[in-house]
Design a protein around this motif. Structure first.
Motif, mmCIF file in Angstrom:
data_model
loop_
_atom_site.group_PDB
_atom_site.id
_atom_site.type_symbol
_atom_site.label_atom_id
_atom_site.label_comp_id
_atom_site.label_asym_id
_atom_site.label_seq_id
_atom_site.Cartn_x
_atom_site.Cartn_y
_atom_site.Cartn_z
ATOM 1 N N MET A 62 0.844 -1.191 0.000
ATOM 2 C CA MET A 62 0.000 0.000 0.000
ATOM 3 C C MET A 62 0.881 1.242 0.000
ATOM 4 N N PRO A 63 0.397 2.344 -0.567
ATOM 5 C CA PRO A 63 1.169 3.590 -0.521
ATOM 6 C C PRO A 63 1.305 4.086 0.925
ATOM 7 N N ASN A 64 2.453 4.679 1.247
ATOM 8 C CA ASN A 64 2.703 5.258 2.579
ATOM 9 C C ASN A 64 2.460 4.239 3.699
ATOM 10 N N LYS A 65 2.859 3.012 3.435
ATOM 11 C CA LYS A 65 2.576 1.923 4.370
ATOM 12 C C LYS A 65 3.115 2.209 5.770
ATOM 13 N N GLY A 66 4.377 2.597 5.864
ATOM 14 C CA GLY A 66 4.991 2.835 7.167
ATOM 15 C C GLY A 66 4.326 3.966 7.923
ATOM 16 N N ILE A 118 -4.584 12.852 10.030
ATOM 17 C CA ILE A 118 -3.392 12.883 9.172
ATOM 18 C C ILE A 118 -3.356 11.648 8.283
ATOM 19 N N ALA A 119 -3.689 10.466 8.868
ATOM 20 C CA ALA A 119 -3.666 9.224 8.091
ATOM 21 C C ALA A 119 -4.685 9.253 6.958
ATOM 22 N N VAL A 120 -5.857 9.833 7.223
ATOM 23 C CA VAL A 120 -6.918 9.863 6.217
ATOM 24 C C VAL A 120 -6.664 10.927 5.163
ATOM 25 N N VAL A 121 -6.323 12.140 5.610
ATOM 26 C CA VAL A 121 -6.215 13.279 4.693
ATOM 27 C C VAL A 121 -4.867 13.321 3.983
ATOM 28 N N ARG A 122 -3.793 13.094 4.731
ATOM 29 C CA ARG A 122 -2.451 13.278 4.159
ATOM 30 C C ARG A 122 -1.928 12.014 3.477
ATOM 31 N N TYR A 123 -2.219 10.856 4.049
ATOM 32 C CA TYR A 123 -1.587 9.629 3.553
ATOM 33 C C TYR A 123 -2.574 8.616 2.954
ATOM 34 N N GLY A 124 -3.805 9.024 2.739
ATOM 35 C CA GLY A 124 -4.735 8.212 1.972
ATOM 36 C C GLY A 124 -5.138 6.908 2.603
ATOM 37 N N LEU A 125 -5.505 6.935 3.895
ATOM 38 C CA LEU A 125 -6.007 5.713 4.532
ATOM 39 C C LEU A 125 -7.213 5.187 3.766
ATOM 40 N N VAL A 185 -9.722 4.494 -5.403
ATOM 41 C CA VAL A 185 -9.267 3.656 -6.508
ATOM 42 C C VAL A 185 -8.746 2.328 -5.980
ATOM 43 N N LYS A 186 -7.915 2.390 -4.948
ATOM 44 C CA LYS A 186 -7.358 1.164 -4.368
ATOM 45 C C LYS A 186 -8.465 0.279 -3.801
ATOM 46 N N ASN A 187 -9.413 0.896 -3.091
ATOM 47 C CA ASN A 187 -10.501 0.119 -2.503
ATOM 48 C C ASN A 187 -11.374 -0.529 -3.576
ATOM 49 N N ALA A 188 -11.610 0.196 -4.673
ATOM 50 C CA ALA A 188 -12.414 -0.366 -5.765
ATOM 51 C C ALA A 188 -11.707 -1.576 -6.373
ATOM 52 N N LYS A 189 -10.400 -1.427 -6.619
ATOM 53 C CA LYS A 189 -9.630 -2.541 -7.166
ATOM 54 C C LYS A 189 -9.646 -3.734 -6.220
ATOM 55 N N ASN A 190 -9.438 -3.450 -4.933
ATOM 56 C CA ASN A 190 -9.433 -4.540 -3.964
ATOM 57 C C ASN A 190 -10.779 -5.258 -3.919
ATOM 58 N N TYR A 191 -11.863 -4.482 -3.998
ATOM 59 C CA TYR A 191 -13.201 -5.080 -3.948
ATOM 60 C C TYR A 191 -13.424 -6.005 -5.140
ATOM 61 N N ILE A 192 -13.034 -5.532 -6.324
ATOM 62 C CA ILE A 192 -13.213 -6.336 -7.532
ATOM 63 C C ILE A 192 -12.391 -7.616 -7.456
#
Length: 295
Positions: free
Chosen positions: A175-179, A223-230, A234-241
């Motif tokens: 995932m992006p910004n995992k750490g 910060i996790a939601v706004v800055r680092y894309g929690l 797009v990622k969630n849609a791909k994961n769901y599919i």
């Protein structure tokens, strides 16, 4: 008086942060774990609103009710956070476990809400004047045995949540910004517990700092939601599919070590490992590669 005004202002700021975070998450795309995070933030908001009213002061009867309302957020905040982290990590949760954990939380809250009538949770429960608030009273308590049982229960919930977060970070989940995301989530879980522990140890004096820890949790989550894309639509849609494909989907590295398997692939791999016919990711990958319904 100056300290009291600053203390009240800090908690009102917390109310604003929690409300803003609630709105931000609500407007995000739907995911499997969005509802649990909204409930977690709502619990934080209830605690911070109740604490702000309590600091401002008022009639004794009102302050007792407000104090119990503050506990309403505290009791269910960790439960909702644990549910959120499990859903976020895509851990299959048995319904009996969810219901049992919820029942235990409800039981403890009933115990706390009825402290006027027994001494199981607090040995003493009264209100006395204090200079640490604008006008009114501050709650004075003396812990009884069930208080420590409840603290141990909360600690177990928090440790479980942190263990899942650490496990997610140590896994090969990409995932992006995992750490940064995992660090912020651990910090969000630890903040209230650390401040409460410092008070119980006598290092922090005065008013209960747990709501301040909840404010820090909301800031870390923001910060996790706004800055680092929690929440990444797009990622969630791909994961769901991918997760709902009827075919097995596997991602490997150059040496054919598994990096990701969708649920269908996990079922295949589990069955193969249990059969004992193949060993190692490479051999299993070669077998799956020649199977129907695999890509």
């Amino acid at each position: 008086m100056t300290f009291a005004i600053e203390w009240l202002a800090l908690h009102i700021f917390g109310v604003l942060v929690a409300f803003a975070l609630l709105v931000i998450v609500f407007r995000k795309e739907d995911t499997n774990y969005k509802g649990e995070l909204i409930l977690t933030i709502a619990c934080c908001l209830v605690t911070l609103v109740a604490k702000s009213i309590y600091i401002a002061g008022g009639q004794k009867e009102t302050l007792i009710v407000i104090g119990k309302m503050e506990y309403l957020g505290k009791c269910f905040g960790n439960y909702c956070a644990l549910m959120f982290i499990m859903r976020w990590r895509n851990i299959k949760i048995p319904q009996w476990f969810i219901h049992t954990l919820l029942a235990v939380n409800v039981g403890f809250y009933i115990l706390i809400a009825t402290v006027d009538y027994h001494h199981l949770y607090y040995k003493d429960y009264w209100l006395s004047p204090s200079k640490a608030i604008l006008s009114g009273y501050t709650l004075e308590i003396s812990a009884a045995p069930m208080y420590y049982v409840y603290m141990a229960f909360l600690l177990a919930e928090i440790v479980t949540s942190i263990s899942i977060i650490i496990s997610s970070y140590c896994s090969q989940r990409s995932m992006p910004n995992k750490g940064k995301i995992h660090f912020l989530m651990v910090a969000a879980m630890l903040s209230p517990m650390i401040l409460l522990s410092l008070r119980l140890l006598g290092i922090l004096k005065g008013d209960d700092p747990t709501p301040l820890g909840i404010l820090l949790s909301c800031i870390f989550l923001s910060i996790a939601v706004v800055r680092y894309g929690l929440f990444d639509p797009v990622k969630n849609a791909k994961n769901y599919i991918i997760d709902n494909l009827n075919e097995a989907f596997v991602v490997t590295d150059a040496d054919h070590h598994f990096l990701f398997l969708n649920p269908m692939a996990e079922n295949f791999v589990t069955d193969i490992k249990e059969s004992g016919s193949y060993c190692g990711d490479g051999e299993i990958y070669e077998f799956l590669k020649g199977s129907q319904g695999f890509f």
